[in-house]
Design a protein around this motif. Structure first.
Motif, short mmCIF file in Angstrom:
data_model
loop_
_atom_site.label_atom_id
_atom_site.label_comp_id
_atom_site.label_asym_id
_atom_site.label_seq_id
_atom_site.Cartn_x
_atom_site.Cartn_y
_atom_site.Cartn_z
N ILE A 94 18.38 59.23 8.86
CA ILE A 94 19.21 59.94 9.84
C ILE A 94 18.73 59.83 11.28
O ILE A 94 19.48 60.10 12.21
CB ILE A 94 19.37 61.44 9.47
N ILE A 95 17.49 59.40 11.47
CA ILE A 95 16.96 59.22 12.83
C ILE A 95 16.83 57.72 13.10
O ILE A 95 16.38 56.97 12.24
CB ILE A 95 15.59 59.91 13.01
N ASN A 96 17.22 57.30 14.30
CA ASN A 96 17.11 55.90 14.70
C ASN A 96 15.64 55.59 14.94
O ASN A 96 15.07 56.01 15.94
CB ASN A 96 17.95 55.67 15.96
N ILE A 97 15.03 54.85 14.01
CA ILE A 97 13.61 54.51 14.12
C ILE A 97 13.47 53.00 14.16
O ILE A 97 13.95 52.30 13.27
CB ILE A 97 12.81 55.08 12.93
N ASP A 98 12.83 52.50 15.21
CA ASP A 98 12.56 51.07 15.33
C ASP A 98 11.68 50.66 14.17
O ASP A 98 10.65 51.28 13.89
CB ASP A 98 11.85 50.80 16.67
N SER A 99 12.07 49.61 13.47
CA SER A 99 11.35 49.23 12.27
C SER A 99 10.00 48.57 12.53
O SER A 99 9.26 48.28 11.61
CB SER A 99 12.23 48.28 11.42
N THR A 100 9.68 48.31 13.80
CA THR A 100 8.38 47.74 14.12
C THR A 100 7.31 48.82 13.94
O THR A 100 7.28 49.79 14.67
CB THR A 100 8.34 47.24 15.59
#
Length: 109
Positions: free
Chosen positions: A98-104
């Motif tokens: 649900i939260i936009n998290i950069d996958s890096t």
């Protein structure tokens, strides 16, 4: 442990750079600085967690409150450069959905 909070504006993005630990002692300070940024319509609030090596459930609560505020105020929350142990906390709780998290993901123990 302390938490350093640095906020800078870049166009329509507020970049929040954090360093230290987010826990019951530092979470209120983070919430006080983060929530007002989410109340500006059209604003992207990008939180850099590269130098956060520890976060507990009170820290998660701050980000959930910030996410709720972005939904109410037509703004956006984005978390970037999480260390692996902090990312794991978001994964375990299902917040990665649900939260936009950069996958890096950054290294770190």
């Amino acid at each position: 442990m302390n938490l350093d909070i640095n906020v800078s504006d870049k166009d329509s993005t507020a970049v929040v750079t954090l360093a230290g630990e987010i826990d019951a002692y530092t979470a209120p300070q983070l919430k006080e600085q983060l929530l007002p940024l989410t109340k500006e319509s059209g604003k992207v609030v990008e939180v850099n967690l590269e130098n956060v090596n520890y976060m507990d459930s009170t820290g998660l609560g701050v980000f959930v409150s910030a996410l709720k505020s972005t939904k109410e105020n037509n703004s956006e929350l984005k978390l970037v450069q999480l260390q692996s142990r902090v990312m794991r906390l978001f994964e375990i709780t299902g917040l990665t959905d649900i939260i936009n998290i950069d996958s890096t993901v950054r290294g770190g123990s």
